[in-house]
Design a protein around this motif. Structure first.
Motif, PDB file in Angstrom:
ATOM      1  N   LEU A   1       0.878  -1.162   0.000  1.00  0.00           N
ATOM      2  CA  LEU A   1       0.000   0.000   0.000  1.00  0.00           C
ATOM      3  C   LEU A   1       0.915   1.211   0.000  1.00  0.00           C
ATOM      4  O   LEU A   1       1.475   1.585   1.019  1.00  0.00           O
ATOM      5  CB  LEU A   1      -0.887   0.020   1.254  1.00  0.00           C
ATOM      6  CG  LEU A   1      -1.689  -1.257   1.538  1.00  0.00           C
ATOM      7  CD1 LEU A   1      -2.451  -1.129   2.846  1.00  0.00           C
ATOM      8  CD2 LEU A   1      -2.651  -1.540   0.385  1.00  0.00           C
TER       9      LEU A   1
ATOM     10  N   VAL B   1       0.396   4.501   2.402  1.00  0.00           N
ATOM     11  CA  VAL B   1       0.773   4.421   3.811  1.00  0.00           C
ATOM     12  C   VAL B   1       2.151   3.796   3.986  1.00  0.00           C
ATOM     13  O   VAL B   1       2.606   3.553   5.101  1.00  0.00           O
ATOM     14  CB  VAL B   1      -0.267   3.599   4.612  1.00  0.00           C
ATOM     15  CG1 VAL B   1      -1.588   4.316   4.636  1.00  0.00           C
ATOM     16  CG2 VAL B   1      -0.415   2.202   4.031  1.00  0.00           C
TER      17      VAL B   1
ATOM     18  N   ASN C   1       3.160   0.821   3.285  1.00  0.00           N
ATOM     19  CA  ASN C   1       3.117  -0.505   3.883  1.00  0.00           C
ATOM     20  C   ASN C   1       3.454  -1.589   2.861  1.00  0.00           C
ATOM     21  O   ASN C   1       2.878  -1.639   1.780  1.00  0.00           O
ATOM     22  CB  ASN C   1       1.707  -0.746   4.439  1.00  0.00           C
ATOM     23  CG  ASN C   1       1.757  -1.558   5.718  1.00  0.00           C
ATOM     24  OD1 ASN C   1       2.801  -2.105   6.064  1.00  0.00           O
ATOM     25  ND2 ASN C   1       0.634  -1.644   6.394  1.00  0.00           N
TER      26      ASN C   1
ATOM     27  N   THR D   1       3.936  -5.749   2.816  1.00  0.00           N
ATOM     28  CA  THR D   1       3.764  -6.943   3.634  1.00  0.00           C
ATOM     29  C   THR D   1       3.939  -8.198   2.804  1.00  0.00           C
ATOM     30  O   THR D   1       3.403  -8.300   1.705  1.00  0.00           O
ATOM     31  CB  THR D   1       2.354  -6.982   4.261  1.00  0.00           C
ATOM     32  OG1 THR D   1       2.018  -5.680   4.714  1.00  0.00           O
ATOM     33  CG2 THR D   1       2.322  -7.949   5.413  1.00  0.00           C
TER      34      THR D   1
ATOM     35  N   TYR E   1       3.361 -12.285   3.143  1.00  0.00           N
ATOM     36  CA  TYR E   1       2.721 -13.285   4.006  1.00  0.00           C
ATOM     37  C   TYR E   1       3.397 -14.642   3.831  1.00  0.00           C
ATOM     38  O   TYR E   1       2.862 -15.529   3.179  1.00  0.00           O
ATOM     39  CB  TYR E   1       1.234 -13.395   3.677  1.00  0.00           C
ATOM     40  CG  TYR E   1       0.483 -12.083   3.819  1.00  0.00           C
ATOM     41  CD1 TYR E   1       0.081 -11.634   5.074  1.00  0.00           C
ATOM     42  CD2 TYR E   1       0.203 -11.302   2.710  1.00  0.00           C
ATOM     43  CE1 TYR E   1      -0.593 -10.436   5.218  1.00  0.00           C
ATOM     44  CE2 TYR E   1      -0.477 -10.101   2.843  1.00  0.00           C
ATOM     45  CZ  TYR E   1      -0.870  -9.677   4.094  1.00  0.00           C
ATOM     46  OH  TYR E   1      -1.526  -8.493   4.229  1.00  0.00           O
TER      47      TYR E   1
HETATM   48  C1  LIG Z   1       0.545  -2.464   7.552  1.00  0.00           C
HETATM   49  O1  LIG Z   1       0.565  -3.894   7.487  1.00  0.00           O
HETATM   50  C2  LIG Z   1       0.482  -4.522   8.756  1.00  0.00           C
HETATM   51  C3  LIG Z   1       0.668  -6.015   8.546  1.00  0.00           C
HETATM   52  O2  LIG Z   1      -0.280  -6.523   7.652  1.00  0.00           O
HETATM   53  C4  LIG Z   1      -0.826  -4.179   9.405  1.00  0.00           C
HETATM   54  O3  LIG Z   1      -0.889  -4.772  10.684  1.00  0.00           O
HETATM   55  C5  LIG Z   1      -0.958  -2.677   9.522  1.00  0.00           C
HETATM   56  O4  LIG Z   1      -2.225  -2.342  10.022  1.00  0.00           O
HETATM   57  C6  LIG Z   1      -0.769  -2.012   8.166  1.00  0.00           C
HETATM   58  N1  LIG Z   1      -0.758  -0.576   8.302  1.00  0.00           N
HETATM   59  C7  LIG Z   1      -1.540   0.207   7.583  1.00  0.00           C
HETATM   60  C8  LIG Z   1      -1.438   1.662   7.892  1.00  0.00           C
HETATM   61  O5  LIG Z   1      -2.318  -0.233   6.733  1.00  0.00           O
END
Ligand SMILES: *[C@@H]1O[C@H](CO)[C@@H](O)[C@H](O)[C@H]1NC(C)=O
Ligand SMILES: *[C@@H]1O[C@H](CO)[C@@H](O)[C@H](O)[C@H]1NC(C)=O
Ligand SMILES: *[C@@H]1O[C@H](CO)[C@@H](O)[C@H](O)[C@H]1NC(C)=O
Ligand SMILES: *[C@@H]1O[C@H](CO)[C@@H](O)[C@H](O)[C@H]1NC(C)=O
Ligand SMILES: *[C@@H]1O[C@H](CO)[C@@H](O)[C@H](O)[C@H]1NC(C)=O
Length: 327
Positions: A65, A68, A70, A72, A74
C-alpha cells in the motif's frame, strides 16, 4: 545401461495450462529454480496498491500500500510453504520466488489499481531411479478433508489403481488390473493419499494421474529410449502417429533445462516452434511436421544432447535421451 535412464518426472498439469488462451503467462520451471513474476511497472505510483495472490483460493502472498508505505509479505500462509522464499520489489511490485518446489505449482495473480496479471507456474522435478527401487508419488496433502475423493490412475487407458473416498470412508487398491503388474507393489497412505510403488520395473513406466476432487496432477515414470546422433546430422523424433487430428495437443519439452520447444495448438490447427528459448540454442534447427507431430532437430550439436519428452493428451508421452558424438 537401460536402468540409468529411468526417471520419475513430476509435474502438475492440465493441458490447457500449457496453453496461453486464457491470457496467463506460463512459466515452466525446474525444482530449485527462482523466478521473478514481473508486474510490468517500472515504478509504482504514489497511491498504488498491489496485491499478489495464489491459487484458486486466492490466498494473499504479498501486498504494497504505497500511500501508507506498507509492504507486507505473508510467508506463513499455507503451512509456511512460501516462508523465506518471497521477495517483493518495492519499486516495481514484482515478486520473486526462490527455491521453487512442486507445491508452488499453480496460478499467481497480481492486482493493482490499473493492472491484472496472471501467471501459471508449472514446476517439473526429475528423480533418477533404477529397477527395483520404490517410488512414492506424493499427493502433497498433509491430511485429507472429510469430503475428499482421491483417485490414482495409470497409463493410456486411465486404469484405476487406487481410490480413497472420504465421503463413504472407503479405501480400495486395485492390484489385479493390467495382468497383475502392480500386484503386491502398491501402498496407499490412508492419511495423505500418497501412493508408493515398490520394486518397480520398466513395466511400471507410464503416466500416473492423481485426481483430487477433479483436479489432476501428473507423474511420469519415464524410461528414456537412448539414441546417439552424429554432430551435424538431423534427428527426427517420431510422435508415433501417422496423422494428428485437429484440436489434438502435443507439447515437446527439452527436459535438461525445462523448456517448451514445440507444440501443436488446440484451437486453430496450428503448430509452433519456440526456437528462441535457451538463448537461441535451437534457432533455425527445429521443424515440427504438422501432419504427424514429429519433431526434427537439424544440424545437431553437443548443446542439443539431453532428454526430450513429448506430451500428448491423456497422459500419453514419449521420452528420448539423445547423446551426440563428434564427427
Ligand atoms: C501495515 O501492514 C500490517 C501487517 O499486515 C498491518 O498490521 C498494519 O495495520 C498495516 N498498516 C496500515 C497503515 O495499513
Ligand atoms: C491407516 O493405516 C495405518 C497403518 O497401516 C493403520 O494402523 C490405521 O488403522 C489406518 N487408519 C485408518 C483410519 O484406516
Ligand atoms: C521384484 O520383482 C521381481 C520381478 O518383477 C521379482 O522377481 C522379485 O522377487 C521382486 N522383489 C521383491 C523384493 O519383491
Ligand atoms: C499459424 O500461426 C501463425 C502465427 O500465429 C500464422 O501466421 C499462420 O497463418 C497460422 N497458420 C495456419 C495454417 O493457421
Ligand atoms: C551447423 O551448426 C554449426 C554450429 O552452430 C554452424 O557453425 C554451421 O554453420 C551449421 N551448419 C549448417 C549447415 O547449418
Amino acid at each position: 545401461m537401460r536402468e540409468m535412464a529411468i526417471k520419475l518426472v513430476l509435474f502438475c498439469l492440465c493441458f490447457w495450462r500449457l496453453d496461453d488462451v486464457s491470457g496467463q503467462e506460463i512459466k515452466l520451471l525446474k525444482s530449485g529454480d527462482s523466478v521473478t513474476l514481473k508486474s510490468g511497472l517500472t515504478e509504482m505510483k504514489d497511491d498504488d496498491e498491489i496485491q499478489w495472490r495464489f491459487a484458486k483460493e486466492k490466498t494473499p502472498l504479498a501486498e504494497i500500500l504505497k500511500q501508507v508505505g506498507n509492504l507486507t509479505v505473508y510467508g506463513d500462509v499455507l503451512d509456511g510453504r512460501f516462508r523465506d522464499r518471497l521477495k517483493l520489489d518495492h519499486q516495481t511490485g514484482s515478486l520473486t520466488i526462490t527455491d521453487i518446489r512442486m507445491e508452488h505449482t499453480g496460478l499467481y495473480e497480481l492486482e493493482t489499481k490499473s493492472v491484472m496479471k496472471r501467471f501459471f507456474l508449472n514446476i517439473f522435478d526429475e528423480i533418477s531411479m533404477k529397477d527395483g527401487d520404490s517410488v512414492t508419488l506424493n499427493s502433497d496433502l498433509t491430511e485429507m478433508k472429510d469430503d475428499d475423493v482421491i483417485q490414482w490412475r495409470f497409463g493410456n487407458e486411465n486404469t484405476l489403481l487406487a481410490e480413497i473416498n472420504k465421503q463413504t470412508d472407503s479405501m480400495t487398491v486395485y492390484e489385479d488390473v493390467l495382468d497383475g503388474r502392480f500386484r503386491n507393489r502398491l501402498k496407499l497412505n490412508n492419511q495423505t493419499g500418497s501412493l508408493t510403488i515398490t520394486n518397480t520395473t520398466t513395466e511400471h513406466a507410464g503416466a500416473y494421474a492423481l485426481d483430487i476432487n477433479n483436479e489432476r496432477k501428473m507423474f511420469l515414470l519415464a524410461v528414456y529410449d537412448e539414441i546417439s546422433v552424429k554432430e551435424g546430422d538431423s534427428l527426427t523424433i517420431n510422435s508415433g502417429r501417422t496423422e494428428i487430428t485437429t484440436g489434438e495437443m502435443f507439447f515437446w519439452l527439452y527436459m535438461n533445462e525445462i523448456a517448451l520447444i514445440a507444440r501443436t495448438k488446440q484451437w486453430d490447427d496450428n503448430i509452433t516452434v519456440y526456437d528462441d528459448v535457451l538463448d537461441g540454442r535451437f534457432r533455425d534447427r527445429l521443424k515440427l511436421d504438422d501432419q504427424t507431430g514429429s519433431l526434427t532437430i537439424r544440424n545437431i550439436t553437443t548443446q542439443h544432447a539431453g532428454r526430450y519428452v513429448l506430451l500428448k493428451e491423456r497422459g500419453l508421452f514419449k521420452a528420448l535421451s539423445v547423446s551426440v558424438y563428434g564427427k
